[in-house]
Design a protein around this motif. Structure first.
Motif, PDB file in Angstrom:
ATOM      1  N   SER A  83       1.035  -1.582   0.308  1.00 13.54           N
ATOM      2  CA  SER A  83      -0.082   0.281  -0.034  1.00 13.54           C
ATOM      3  C   SER A  83       1.264   1.150  -0.232  1.00 13.54           C
ATOM      4  CB  SER A  83      -1.046   0.000   1.190  1.00 13.54           C
ATOM      5  OG  SER A  83      -0.051  -0.009   2.427  1.00 13.54           O
ATOM      6  N   GLY A  84       0.744   1.979  -0.300  1.00 10.96           N
ATOM      7  CA  GLY A  84       0.577   3.362  -0.398  1.00 10.96           C
ATOM      8  C   GLY A  84       1.961   3.741   0.900  1.00 10.96           C
ATOM      9  N   LEU A  85       0.657   4.038   2.343  1.00 15.91           N
ATOM     10  CA  LEU A  85       1.281   3.173   3.752  1.00 15.91           C
ATOM     11  C   LEU A  85       2.224   2.530   4.307  1.00 15.91           C
ATOM     12  CD1 LEU A  85      -2.241   4.710   5.846  1.00 15.91           C
ATOM     13  CD2 LEU A  85       0.025   5.575   4.988  1.00 15.91           C
ATOM     14  N   ALA A  86       2.298   1.714   3.338  1.00 14.47           N
ATOM     15  CA  ALA A  86       3.281   0.615   3.672  1.00 14.47           C
ATOM     16  C   ALA A  86       4.979   0.876   2.900  1.00 14.47           C
ATOM     17  CB  ALA A  86       3.107  -0.593   2.841  1.00 14.47           C
ATOM     18  N   VAL A 107      -0.339  16.903   4.865  1.00 20.14           N
ATOM     19  CA  VAL A 107      -0.359  15.543   4.285  1.00 20.14           C
ATOM     20  C   VAL A 107      -1.494  14.795   4.891  1.00 20.14           C
ATOM     21  CG1 VAL A 107       2.630  15.338   4.367  1.00 20.14           C
ATOM     22  CG2 VAL A 107       1.034  14.681   6.059  1.00 20.14           C
ATOM     23  N   TYR A 108      -1.279  13.787   3.404  1.00 22.47           N
ATOM     24  CA  TYR A 108      -2.437  13.347   3.713  1.00 22.47           C
ATOM     25  C   TYR A 108      -2.484  12.186   5.287  1.00 22.47           C
ATOM     26  CZ  TYR A 108      -4.613   8.125   3.763  1.00 22.47           C
ATOM     27  OH  TYR A 108      -5.786   6.653   3.613  1.00 22.47           O
ATOM     28  N   GLY A 109      -3.736  11.967   5.647  1.00 19.39           N
ATOM     29  CA  GLY A 109      -4.352  11.417   6.960  1.00 19.39           C
ATOM     30  C   GLY A 109      -3.693  10.651   7.484  1.00 19.39           C
ATOM     31  N   SER A 154      -1.030  18.933  -2.412  1.00 17.07           N
ATOM     32  CA  SER A 154      -1.184  18.365  -0.766  1.00 17.07           C
ATOM     33  C   SER A 154      -2.218  18.679  -1.002  1.00 17.07           C
ATOM     34  CB  SER A 154      -0.711  19.344   0.398  1.00 17.07           C
ATOM     35  OG  SER A 154      -1.579  20.194   0.332  1.00 17.07           O
ATOM     36  N   ASN A 155      -2.597  16.658  -0.086  1.00 17.88           N
ATOM     37  CA  ASN A 155      -4.458  16.590   0.136  1.00 17.88           C
ATOM     38  C   ASN A 155      -4.850  17.500   1.656  1.00 17.88           C
ATOM     39  OD1 ASN A 155      -6.017  14.894   0.056  1.00 17.88           O
ATOM     40  ND2 ASN A 155      -5.341  12.989   0.895  1.00 17.88           N
ATOM     41  N   PRO A 156      -6.002  17.906   0.920  1.00 14.49           N
ATOM     42  CA  PRO A 156      -6.709  17.990  -0.143  1.00 14.49           C
ATOM     43  C   PRO A 156      -6.507  20.124  -0.362  1.00 14.49           C
ATOM     44  CG  PRO A 156      -8.022  18.193   1.458  1.00 14.49           C
ATOM     45  CD  PRO A 156      -6.536  17.679   2.249  1.00 14.49           C
ATOM     46  N   VAL A 179      10.091  12.871  -0.437  1.00 15.03           N
ATOM     47  CA  VAL A 179       8.363  13.494  -2.067  1.00 15.03           C
ATOM     48  C   VAL A 179       7.030  12.393  -1.659  1.00 15.03           C
ATOM     49  CG1 VAL A 179       7.309  15.075  -3.576  1.00 15.03           C
ATOM     50  CG2 VAL A 179       9.965  15.446  -2.291  1.00 15.03           C
ATOM     51  N   ASP A 180       6.439  12.655  -1.781  1.00 16.12           N
ATOM     52  CA  ASP A 180       5.043  11.804  -1.909  1.00 16.12           C
ATOM     53  C   ASP A 180       4.378  12.194  -3.129  1.00 16.12           C
ATOM     54  OD1 ASP A 180       2.112  10.587  -2.356  1.00 16.12           O
ATOM     55  OD2 ASP A 180       2.032  10.404  -0.736  1.00 16.12           O
ATOM     56  N   ASN A 181       4.265  11.597  -4.639  1.00 16.92           N
ATOM     57  CA  ASN A 181       4.493  12.724  -5.637  1.00 16.92           C
ATOM     58  C   ASN A 181       3.149  11.916  -6.032  1.00 16.92           C
ATOM     59  OD1 ASN A 181       5.050  14.290  -7.904  1.00 16.92           O
ATOM     60  ND2 ASN A 181       6.014  12.673  -9.101  1.00 16.92           N
ATOM     61  N   HIS A 201       4.817   7.054  -3.250  1.00 14.42           N
ATOM     62  CA  HIS A 201       3.597   7.176  -4.400  1.00 14.42           C
ATOM     63  C   HIS A 201       1.885   5.592  -3.356  1.00 14.42           C
ATOM     64  CE1 HIS A 201       3.697   8.923  -8.054  1.00 14.42           C
ATOM     65  NE2 HIS A 201       5.068   8.626  -7.816  1.00 14.42           N
ATOM     66  N   SER A 202       0.884   6.115  -3.276  1.00 15.94           N
ATOM     67  CA  SER A 202       0.332   5.200  -3.330  1.00 15.94           C
ATOM     68  C   SER A 202       0.043   5.115  -5.049  1.00 15.94           C
ATOM     69  CB  SER A 202      -0.772   6.089  -2.355  1.00 15.94           C
ATOM     70  OG  SER A 202      -2.544   4.626  -2.964  1.00 15.94           O
ATOM     71  N   THR A 203      -0.127   3.639  -5.201  1.00 15.86           N
ATOM     72  CA  THR A 203       0.306   3.010  -6.404  1.00 15.86           C
ATOM     73  C   THR A 203      -1.807   3.341  -7.015  1.00 15.86           C
ATOM     74  OG1 THR A 203       0.514   1.073  -6.417  1.00 15.86           O
ATOM     75  CG2 THR A 203       2.278   2.236  -7.789  1.00 15.86           C
ATOM     76  N   THR A 204      -2.191   3.199  -5.415  1.00 14.53           N
ATOM     77  CA  THR A 204      -3.672   2.829  -5.779  1.00 14.53           C
ATOM     78  C   THR A 204      -4.555   4.259  -6.209  1.00 14.53           C
ATOM     79  OG1 THR A 204      -3.322   2.680  -3.375  1.00 14.53           O
ATOM     80  CG2 THR A 204      -5.359   2.126  -4.144  1.00 14.53           C
ATOM     81  N   LYS A 205      -3.553   4.673  -6.835  1.00 16.12           N
ATOM     82  CA  LYS A 205      -4.065   6.489  -7.271  1.00 16.12           C
ATOM     83  C   LYS A 205      -4.051   6.166  -8.547  1.00 16.12           C
ATOM     84  CE  LYS A 205      -5.446   6.515  -2.841  1.00 16.12           C
ATOM     85  NZ  LYS A 205      -4.303   6.502  -1.828  1.00 16.12           N
ATOM     86  N   TYR A 206      -3.397   6.888  -8.956  1.00 13.01           N
ATOM     87  CA  TYR A 206      -3.647   7.000 -11.003  1.00 13.01           C
ATOM     88  C   TYR A 206      -2.619   6.622 -11.243  1.00 13.01           C
ATOM     89  CZ  TYR A 206      -5.056  12.497 -10.462  1.00 13.01           C
ATOM     90  OH  TYR A 206      -6.149  13.484 -10.217  1.00 13.01           O
TER      91      TYR A 206
HETATM   92  C1  LIG Z   1      -1.394  11.908  -1.532  1.00 10.89           C
HETATM   93  C2  LIG Z   1      -1.251   9.784  -0.332  1.00 10.89           C
HETATM   94  N1  LIG Z   1      -0.248   9.999   0.157  1.00 10.89           N
HETATM   95  C3  LIG Z   1      -0.325   8.531   0.466  1.00 10.89           C
HETATM   96  C4  LIG Z   1      -1.667   7.959   0.522  1.00 10.89           C
HETATM   97  C5  LIG Z   1      -1.635   6.605   1.478  1.00 10.89           C
HETATM   98  O1  LIG Z   1      -1.845   5.468   0.648  1.00 10.89           O
HETATM   99  P1  LIG Z   1      -2.652   3.787   0.813  1.00 10.89           P
HETATM  100  O2  LIG Z   1      -3.955   3.984   1.074  1.00 10.89           O
HETATM  101  O3  LIG Z   1      -2.374   2.844  -1.177  1.00 10.89           O
HETATM  102  O4  LIG Z   1      -1.996   3.440   1.637  1.00 10.89           O
HETATM  103  C6  LIG Z   1      -2.764   8.110  -0.013  1.00 10.89           C
HETATM  104  C7  LIG Z   1      -3.724   7.906   0.501  1.00 10.89           C
HETATM  105  O5  LIG Z   1      -5.228   8.304   0.014  1.00 10.89           O
HETATM  106  C8  LIG Z   1      -2.545   9.201  -1.071  1.00 10.89           C
HETATM  107  O6  LIG Z   1      -4.020  10.124  -0.970  1.00 10.89           O
END
Ligand SMILES: Cc1ncc(COP(=O)(O)O)c(C=O)c1O
Length: 391
Positions: A83-86, A107-109, A154-156, A179-181, A201-206
């Motif tokens: 995951s992105g968090l991992a 940053v992302y919560g 940054s999110n959001p 950097v979280d890209n 990256h959270s590859t989950t996304k784009y």
């Molecule tokens: C900018 C950003 N970084 C990291 C994450 C975490 O990624 P993941 O949900 O794949 O663990 C997210 C999740 O929404 C995110 O928006």
């Protein structure tokens, strides 16, 4: 440790997205990287194998994804995570108890939660600062500081950090820059070229882009960091399965194409929303009145599909997110389909209210992940939902 094919870096980004890290499968010539659904590999003799011993350590499908992602970011080594968090977790594990991290306050919560509720207990210390101002970062540096962690945009709140300025600041003090890209993707922003040492990256996304897997990645161009990241990836074991790697690899093939459409739809809707009477404020780096528009133009080659809007009250935000028909109310972002979310109660619920409010993340804020659908349909959908929200 998976190193890129050097020749992949000579290709343009769109070509890299399709081809980098992949070669036709040796035994069959299959043009698509197979899903190596295996946990282990038969050894030729004791101590003699083909480079693959156990699938937590290496898997050929994962190798291909890791090379592809590294080539996209202009790095030399990629690491895929579950995951992105991992991925963020592995980057923070580059540090030791007593080390200090300067992190963007917006940053992302989940990133904030990982830092304050996991790593803080293990002895790292954190300062959350407004990284829009490099002076604030410089002021926060202490003798224990080892890393600057930023998310830009940054999110959001769609705030930007000047990556070249952070890179210069870090170089003077030999700090790591992570950097979280996730939002910009390598299509629009290359942090490694601007002085960052690791990209997350959270590859989950784009990067995957189809909302059908959860994954993360780290890319670096430093051999010493790559060696440690490879160790951590294997030692802690938060690796993705081969099928998820294959999905992400299929996703990146169309990344350039998708990002162009996200960007075109995003710009169009942001401009339209800005002139809409029901919207108090639009946060989008591609708007000329975004306070960091000049930096956005310098640092990014496109602005993407993430837009936040202020509606002025939680009640209006609720009606909007519950009234859209094409924009689906859901967590996450970056898929081909448009999503709408309420950061204060969804993605950023784990951030303390006072901190949320200080950065403008109000209960009236709504976040859009603009997909690749026809923009006229998206505009009509928002129009009818905004009309309900302000009735
Ligand atoms: C900018 C950003 N970084 C990291 C994450 C975490 O990624 P993941 O949900 O794949 O663990 C997210 C999740 O929404 C995110 O928006």
């Amino acid at each position: 440790m998976t190193r890129i094919f050097e020749s992949d870096l000579e290709l343009g980004l769109g070509t890299r997205a399709v081809h980098a890290g992949q070669r036709p499968d040796d035994p069959t010539g299959a043009i698509m990287t197979p899903i190596y659904q295996t946990s282990t590999y038969v050894q030729l003799a004791l101590g003699r194998h083909k480079g693959f011993e156990y699938a937590r350590t290496r898997n050929p499908t994962r190798d291909a994804l890791e090379r592809n992602l590294a080539a996209l970011e202009g790095g030399t080594h990629g690491f895929a995570f579950a995951s992105g968090l991992a991925a963020t977790d592995a980057v923070l594990k580059l540090l030791r108890a007593g080390d200090h991290v300067i992190c963007g306050e917006n940053v992302y919560g989940g990133t904030h939660r990982l830092m304050t509720q996991v790593f803080a207990q293990l002895g790292l210390t954190f300062s959350f600062v407004d990284t829009r101002d490099p002076g604030e970062i410089a002021k926060a540096v202490t003798p224990a500081t080892r890393m600057i962690f930023v998310e830009t945009p940054s999110n959001p709140m769609m705030r930007l950090t000047d990556l070249a300025a952070v890179g210069a600041l870090a170089q003077d003090r030999t700090l790591l820059v992570a950097v979280d890209n996730t939002f910009a993707t390598p299509v629009f922003q290359r942090p490694l070229a601007l002085g960052a040492h690791v990209v997350i990256h959270s590859t989950t996304k784009y990067l995957n882009g189809h909302s059908d897997m959860v994954g993360g990645a780290v890319v670096t161009h430093r051999d010493d960091l790559a060696e440690r990241l490879a160790f951590l990836q294997n030692a802690a074991g938060a690796v993705p399965g081969p099928f998820d790697c294959w999905l992400a690899l299929r996703g990146t093939k169309t990344l350039s194409l998708r990002m162009r459409q996200h960007d075109s739809n995003g710009r169009c809707l942001a401009e339209w929303l800005q002139s809409h009477a029901a919207v108090q404020r639009v946060y989008y780096p591609g708007l000329a009145d975004h306070p960091q528009y000049q930096l956005a133009c310098r640092q990014m080659s496109g602005f993407g599909g993430m837009i936040s809007l202020e509606l002025g009250s939680a009640a209006r935000a609720r009606v909007l997110v519950e009234s859209t028909r094409i924009f689906a109310l859901a967590e996450s972002l970056g898929g081909v389909e448009s999503l709408v979310g309420h950061p204060a109660s969804m993605t950023h619920a784990s951030v303390p209210r006072a901190m949320r409010e200080e950065m403008g993340l109000t209960d009236g804020l709504v976040r859009l992940s603009v997909g690749i659908e026809d923009v006229e349909d998206l505009r009509a959908d928002l129009e009818q939902a905004l009309a309900k929200a302000t009735k």
